[in-house]
Design an enzyme around this catalytic site. Structure first.
Site, PDB file in Angstrom:
ATOM      1  N   GLU A 184     -34.338  87.084  44.173  1.00 23.02           N
ATOM      2  CA  GLU A 184     -34.707  88.252  43.604  1.00 23.02           C
ATOM      3  C   GLU A 184     -36.207  88.513  44.035  1.00 23.02           C
ATOM      4  O   GLU A 184     -37.044  87.493  43.859  1.00 23.02           O
ATOM      5  CB  GLU A 184     -34.718  88.092  41.956  1.00 23.02           C
ATOM      6  CG  GLU A 184     -33.348  87.949  41.533  1.00 23.02           C
ATOM      7  CD  GLU A 184     -33.253  87.836  40.011  1.00 23.02           C
ATOM      8  OE1 GLU A 184     -34.391  87.751  39.207  1.00 23.02           O
ATOM      9  OE2 GLU A 184     -32.188  87.920  39.496  1.00 23.02           O
ATOM     10  N   HIS A 204     -32.741  92.955  37.066  1.00 28.49           N
ATOM     11  CA  HIS A 204     -33.047  91.927  36.192  1.00 28.49           C
ATOM     12  C   HIS A 204     -33.659  92.260  34.895  1.00 28.49           C
ATOM     13  O   HIS A 204     -34.788  92.093  34.622  1.00 28.49           O
ATOM     14  CB  HIS A 204     -33.816  90.674  36.860  1.00 28.49           C
ATOM     15  CG  HIS A 204     -33.411  89.334  35.934  1.00 28.49           C
ATOM     16  ND1 HIS A 204     -33.789  88.160  36.580  1.00 28.49           N
ATOM     17  CD2 HIS A 204     -33.362  89.174  34.577  1.00 28.49           C
ATOM     18  CE1 HIS A 204     -33.713  87.166  35.655  1.00 28.49           C
ATOM     19  NE2 HIS A 204     -33.355  87.520  34.653  1.00 28.49           N
TER      20      HIS A 204
END
Length: 529
Positions: free
Chosen positions: A261, A279
């Protein structure tokens, strides 16, 4: 007197500072400014961080009086838990702060996949009116498979019931009774994969669960099925997922989390049947505020020497939401128990009967001891020092569990032996949607009466006129009876009365009451509520 110093290293909501209260000196520092952090943490008793501040061995070395590290969120990647434990520093987080936000985002992904909402928006925003291209599917009568029926999984089940879906779940640690409560059928993972029109995964990321939905599992799913991951990146094998989507072995996916990420050069981002978010599971104003307030409360508990339910590196750990309401109940039982004792306590069994026995209930032993000693010793009693007080007094303590409870779903019983050889017991439960705390047994007499701040408990020879007698005495003293229950042992000819009263009864009234009704025993109970 010098107040403990709480260091706030990142921006937190005003409600966080408010939750700390006036008992601390609050100091702010930019946790990403390393020299400033190392300087400020030297005098801190607690530090509150989010995700940007690294609390590692170097910080712990500089923090000579640090007692607690609080992460206002779920993940703890930026905290060296091993080093903190070695330094004797408690680490807490806010594991339930984002559960509603995560559950709602999951439902959002399910609806977006079913109705192609993002794709339709993108097309229309550039002038394309493509109604037939985005024909969707109803959730009604579809099967949703939930992998992991913990806190978030349970919330998702509750929210999806309104859509008229069929709910199945795989979770080896959940009882069928709990699943039945949620309206969910427990199945094997293979059965879930075969049945699910939508699969959503909510497991912790461990070596065992990493990649648990891989090529083999995806091959068992319907070609019309969708998978959703709002939990942890890596629970679904991303390469296998790409292959299944490209080959149309499944219909689509909704992803909020990724192995890396931000995801760099991930082929999943190029697929038209994949919906992605960056997220966002905990990214709501409410979740952020809950996280800050939650850890602020934990800091208060930690610095007061109390049990901290969300501590991750000390005994106790996270208390299951199903167990948590039993804490104040068990504390009150402990106070009643000690009031019933007429000689020193030598041993006590904390018995947990019913569905609660399927959970980790060790904390109820601590709650019982805290209640037992609260009105007995002069020093403040906490979850931390209660076991030591019991040990110092030579009181043997056992925790016993049993999944059988005939009259109620759950019952907690404290049963003890006194130094004169007699035994005493008191039992309680939580009833109804409001989880009302009630006493349901005292020394073998069955009853059902809510706890009150002021109570009188007495036994006597069962005969007419007793209620009139104590009613008159209390009335003459200007004390109102708020609740009353009588339990009888017809074979022995004895009875027990429990009175809830609005104000404390003076000693002279209790003496007169004892005399007038020729009570075998009479105990005045004032709960520290």
């Amino acid at each position: 007197m010098t107040k403990p110093v709480v260091l706030i290293a990142e921006e937190l909501s005003p409600a966080t500072v408010e939750a700390l209260g006036p008992d601390f000196d609050v100091v702010n520092v930019d946790g990403t400014d390393r020299p400033a952090l190392l300087s400020a943490v030297a005098s801190a008793d607690a530090i509150l961080v989010r995700s940007a501040t690294q609390v590692d061995a170097e910080v712990l070395q500089a923090a000579k009086q640090l007692k607690v590290i609080a992460r206002a969120g779920v993940g703890l990647d930026n905290v060296d838990i091993k080093a903190a434990t070695a330094a004797g520093v408690m680490v807490v987080n806010a594991p339930t702060s984002n559960i509603i936000s995560a559950a709602e985002l999951t439902v959002g992904h399910i609806l977006s996949l079913a109705r192609h909402i993002p794709q339709a928006h993108e097309a229309l925003s550039v002038g394309q009116w493509k109604r037939s291209a985005y024909t969707g599917t109803e959730l009604f009568e579809k099967t949703v498979g939930i992998v992991g029926l913990g806190r978030i999984g349970a919330l998702i089940a509750e929210r999806l019931k309104g859509f008229g879906v069929s709910l199945v779940a795989y979770d080896p640690y959940v009882t069928s009774a709990r699943a039945q409560q949620l309206g969910v059928q427990l199945v094997t993972l293979d059965e879930l994969l075969a049945q699910a029109d939508f699969l959503t995964i909510h497991m912790p990321k461990t070596p065992e669960t990493t990649g648990m939905i891989g090529a083999e599992q995806l091959a068992k799913m319907k070609p019309t099925a969708y998978v959703i991951n709002v939990a942890r990146g890596g629970l679904i094998d991303e390469d296998a997922l790409y292959g299944a989507l490209e080959a149309k072995h499944i219909a689509g996916a909704g992803l909020d989390v990724f192995v890396q990420e931000p995801p760099k050069d991930s082929p999943l981002l190029s697929l038209p049947n994949v919906i992605v978010t960056p997220h966002l599971g905990a990214s709501t104003d409410e979740a952020q505020e809950k996280a800050g307030v939650s850890v602020a409360k934990s800091v208060r508990l930690a610095l007061a020497g109390e049990l901290v339910p969300d501590a991750v590196n000390v005994a106790g750990g996270v208390i299951d939401p199903y167990v948590r309401p039993g804490l104040p109940l068990t504390e009150k039982l402990g106070q009643v128990f000690s009031a019933l004792a007429h000689s020193p306590l030598t041993s006590v069994d904390v018995e947990v009967h019913g569905e609660l026995s399927n959970y980790d209930v060790k904390v109820l032993r601590l709650a019982a001891l805290k209640g037992i000693f609260t009105n007995v010793v002069s020093e403040p009693v906490s979850y931390v020092n209660a076991p030591l007080i019991a040990e110092q007094r030579g009181v043997e303590v056992r925790l016993l569990t049993d999944d059988v409870s005939d009259a109620y779903r759950n019952v907690v019983t404290l049963r003890g032996a006194l130094s004169d050889g007699t035994q005493i017991s008191v039992s309680g439960t939580l009833t109804g949607p409001k989880q009302v705390e009630k006493v349901v047994e005292i020394n073998g007499f069955d009853l059902e009466l809510p706890f009150a701040e002021h109570m009188i408990v007495f036994t006597y020879k069962d005969r007419p006129g007793i209620v009139a007698t104590y009613g008159r005495l209390l009335g003459d003293a200007g004390i109102n009876i708020a609740g009353l229950q009588i339990a009888r042992d017809e074979e022995a000819g004895r009875a027990l009365s429990v009175l809830s009263i609005d104000s404390p009864a003076p000693d002279e009234l209790l003496t007169e009451l004892h005399k007038e009704i020729s009570a075998d025993t009479l105990r005045n109970i004032s709960l520290a509520v």
